[in-house]
Design an enzyme around this catalytic site. Sequence first.
Site, PDB file in Angstrom:
ATOM      1  N   ILE A   1      48.119  41.985  52.523  1.00 53.47           N
ATOM      2  CA  ILE A   1      47.446  41.503  51.117  1.00 53.47           C
ATOM      3  C   ILE A   1      46.077  41.608  51.140  1.00 53.47           C
ATOM      4  CG2 ILE A   1      47.387  39.119  52.625  1.00 53.47           C
ATOM      5  CD1 ILE A   1      47.751  37.644  50.073  1.00 53.47           C
ATOM      6  N   SER A   2      45.616  42.167  50.117  1.00 52.64           N
ATOM      7  CA  SER A   2      44.371  42.377  49.718  1.00 52.64           C
ATOM      8  C   SER A   2      43.208  41.407  49.879  1.00 52.64           C
ATOM      9  CB  SER A   2      44.134  43.123  48.629  1.00 52.64           C
ATOM     10  OG  SER A   2      44.637  44.344  48.384  1.00 52.64           O
ATOM     11  N   GLN A   3      42.183  41.477  50.428  1.00 52.46           N
ATOM     12  CA  GLN A   3      41.031  40.546  50.358  1.00 52.46           C
ATOM     13  C   GLN A   3      40.984  40.072  49.065  1.00 52.46           C
ATOM     14  OE1 GLN A   3      38.592  43.905  51.695  1.00 52.46           O
ATOM     15  NE2 GLN A   3      36.888  42.919  50.679  1.00 52.46           N
TER      16      GLN A   3
END
Length: 221
Positions: free
Chosen positions: A69-71
């Site tokens: 999950i991207s920052q």
Amino acid sequence: MTVSGQHPTFADFRRQRARMVRRLEAQGIADESVLAAMRSVRRHCFVPEALQDRAYEEHPLPIGFGQTISQPYIVAYMSQLLEAKAGMTVLEIGTGSGYQTAVLREMGLDVCTVERVRELHFAARDLFAALGISGIRMRLGDGTLGWKEQSPFNRIIVTAGGPNLPLPLLEQLADPGIMVIPVGQTRREQKLLRIAKREGRVTARTLGNVAFVDLVGDHGW
């Protein structure tokens, strides 16, 4: 900050989410629809339970099957780059855990999302149902082929990096339309591109270095 060994409470997560949004504003995120969506969507629900106390920190987190999950900043930045208005159709390539999908839906967009990993596709579907998030069209398959039957799309967002811009996605982008996609000849190291189509003309703007998981498929790795 929670006491070591104690699971964060609803109020803890709400405070963490508020701090995350203030941090995003300080980092230059100004689109109120993006900020409002990230203030509302419960990011901790989209990460493994063991990592929930880190959900609002500024770094990507693993979600299994070699995916992440991207920052928060990248999610907000890419969402802002779309310059999307409520009611527009958006194609997302890479559903993952569903967080970016949920943010786009909370922005009032008509979301179609494609995921190639079966387990993530069905987990996201079940999570949307559990959270009461409706109006998302989901597909299991090769995201580099897009979703021709639902095209054209006002906006396209790709959350994995491939060696080239997939031609099917460009063809399925409406005119006028905007696509945000990481592209790079080296795996896990790309340039973030903002592709604009207007009156038959396609332009690309490079917006810095990023590192995404591999875009796998006929037009990817």
